[in-house]
Design an enzyme around this catalytic site. Structure first.
Site, mmCIF file in Angstrom:
data_model
loop_
_atom_site.group_PDB
_atom_site.id
_atom_site.type_symbol
_atom_site.label_atom_id
_atom_site.label_comp_id
_atom_site.label_asym_id
_atom_site.label_seq_id
_atom_site.Cartn_x
_atom_site.Cartn_y
_atom_site.Cartn_z
ATOM 1 N N GLY A 97 -10.849 -7.629 4.147
ATOM 2 C CA GLY A 97 -9.804 -6.608 4.058
ATOM 3 C C GLY A 97 -8.489 -7.146 4.593
ATOM 4 O O GLY A 97 -8.475 -8.103 5.374
ATOM 5 N N GLN B 94 -0.331 -6.731 8.223
ATOM 6 C CA GLN B 94 -0.703 -8.134 8.457
ATOM 7 C C GLN B 94 0.129 -9.115 7.635
ATOM 8 O O GLN B 94 0.072 -10.321 7.873
ATOM 9 C CB GLN B 94 -2.191 -8.337 8.164
ATOM 10 C CG GLN B 94 -3.076 -7.605 9.158
ATOM 11 C CD GLN B 94 -4.536 -7.834 8.839
ATOM 12 O OE1 GLN B 94 -5.084 -7.184 7.973
ATOM 13 N NE2 GLN B 94 -5.162 -8.761 9.543
ATOM 14 N N HIS C 211 -5.352 -0.559 11.338
ATOM 15 C CA HIS C 211 -4.130 -1.370 11.202
ATOM 16 C C HIS C 211 -2.960 -0.513 10.723
ATOM 17 O O HIS C 211 -1.831 -0.675 11.186
ATOM 18 C CB HIS C 211 -4.330 -2.484 10.157
ATOM 19 C CG HIS C 211 -4.917 -3.753 10.697
ATOM 20 N ND1 HIS C 211 -4.303 -4.506 11.669
ATOM 21 C CD2 HIS C 211 -6.052 -4.413 10.377
ATOM 22 C CE1 HIS C 211 -5.046 -5.582 11.924
ATOM 23 N NE2 HIS C 211 -6.117 -5.549 11.155
ATOM 24 N N HIS D 197 -11.559 -0.491 10.082
ATOM 25 C CA HIS D 197 -10.765 -1.574 10.676
ATOM 26 C C HIS D 197 -9.370 -1.608 10.038
ATOM 27 O O HIS D 197 -8.356 -1.685 10.738
ATOM 28 C CB HIS D 197 -11.500 -2.908 10.474
ATOM 29 C CG HIS D 197 -10.787 -4.106 11.007
ATOM 30 N ND1 HIS D 197 -11.242 -4.839 12.077
ATOM 31 C CD2 HIS D 197 -9.629 -4.711 10.607
ATOM 32 C CE1 HIS D 197 -10.389 -5.837 12.315
ATOM 33 N NE2 HIS D 197 -9.404 -5.783 11.434
ATOM 34 N N GLU D 198 -9.341 -1.506 8.703
ATOM 35 C CA GLU D 198 -8.057 -1.591 7.988
ATOM 36 C C GLU D 198 -7.213 -0.330 8.202
ATOM 37 O O GLU D 198 -5.997 -0.424 8.377
ATOM 38 C CB GLU D 198 -8.282 -1.844 6.495
ATOM 39 C CG GLU D 198 -9.014 -3.137 6.158
ATOM 40 C CD GLU D 198 -8.454 -4.362 6.855
ATOM 41 O OE1 GLU D 198 -7.235 -4.431 7.084
ATOM 42 O OE2 GLU D 198 -9.248 -5.256 7.185
ATOM 43 N N CYS E 220 -10.774 -10.594 12.474
ATOM 44 C CA CYS E 220 -9.515 -10.097 11.928
ATOM 45 C C CYS E 220 -8.631 -11.294 11.626
ATOM 46 O O CYS E 220 -8.520 -12.200 12.451
ATOM 47 C CB CYS E 220 -8.841 -9.184 12.957
ATOM 48 S SG CYS E 220 -7.263 -8.530 12.408
ATOM 49 N N LEU E 221 -8.018 -11.316 10.442
ATOM 50 C CA LEU E 221 -7.187 -12.463 10.051
ATOM 51 C C LEU E 221 -5.968 -12.628 10.971
ATOM 52 O O LEU E 221 -5.398 -13.708 11.035
ATOM 53 C CB LEU E 221 -6.749 -12.340 8.586
ATOM 54 C CG LEU E 221 -7.876 -12.419 7.540
ATOM 55 C CD1 LEU E 221 -7.323 -12.207 6.137
ATOM 56 C CD2 LEU E 221 -8.626 -13.735 7.617
HETATM 57 ZN ZN ZN Z 1 -7.680 -6.842 11.040
#
Ligand code: ZN
Length: 191
Positions: A45, A50, A153, A149-150, A107-108
């Site tokens: 995701g 991000q 964000h 999670h997304e 997480c990226l």
């Molecule tokens: Zn993340």
């Protein structure tokens, strides 16, 4: 186009995303770029924050994660998850329905950092897709975890905010170092 991914310590990650009222050509291009960026980084995701945009927009694709199953219900009917993938969520609303489940997350924006996070195992999701169509579904497993999670964000929340105290303490040195590195890079860019 593959976009640079914003790392922990960048202020945009703490910004609540603005609602998207019109799906413009720019938004559609951003969606394409976000998919390309997510795939290039082997992510499940990616949220708009991000890649530097504080918007209520996220892309998800769990089809590559065969070792961590997902469940999906469309109109109350169990449906193959691939029917919904790749998934674009605009202005998503997430309602927890299941018991809390612990599961691994990365997480990226936090390279090489992984931790177990407790979240509801099942959620109801209501959002617009890239064509402006209202989509509603219930999901579980990895997809439920990715959606939460997304969506966090999009509200300026990060998975470190959901770690238990002990885990966060153990990762403190790494987190502080990453934050300092990001801030130093930002300072450099401003010069
Ligand atoms: Zn993340």
């Amino acid at each position: 186009m593959i976009l640079p991914i914003v790392k922990y310590g960048h202020p945009v990650l703490r910004k609540k995303g603005a609602r998207i009222e019109t799906i413009t050509a720019e938004i559609l291009q951003l969606i394409r770029d976000m998919f390309e960026t997510m795939e290039a980084n082997h992510g499940v995701g990616l949220a708009a924050q991000q890649v530097g945009h504080a918007l209520q927009l996220t892309v998800i694709d769990v089809t590559g994660s065969t070792d961590r199953p997902s469940t999906l219900e469309l109109h109350g009917q169990p449906t193959d998850v691939s029917e919904l993938m790749p998934l674009v969520l605009i202005n998503p609303e997430v309602t927890p329905v299941g018991e809390l489940v612990k599961g691994g997350e990365g997480c990226l924006s936090f390279p090489e950092l992984y931790a177990d996070i407790e979240r509801p195992g099942t959620v109801d999701v209501k959002a617009l897709n890239q064509t402006g169509q209202l989509i509603e579904f219930r999901c579980g497993g990895l997809l439920a975890r990715a959606v939460q999670h997304e969506t966090d964000h999009l509200n300026g929340l990060l998975f470190i905010d959901r770690m238990d105290k002990q885990t966060k303490l153990e990762l403190k040195a790494e987190l502080d170092a990453l934050q300092a590195e990001t801030k130093a890079e930002l300072k450099q860019e401003k010069k």
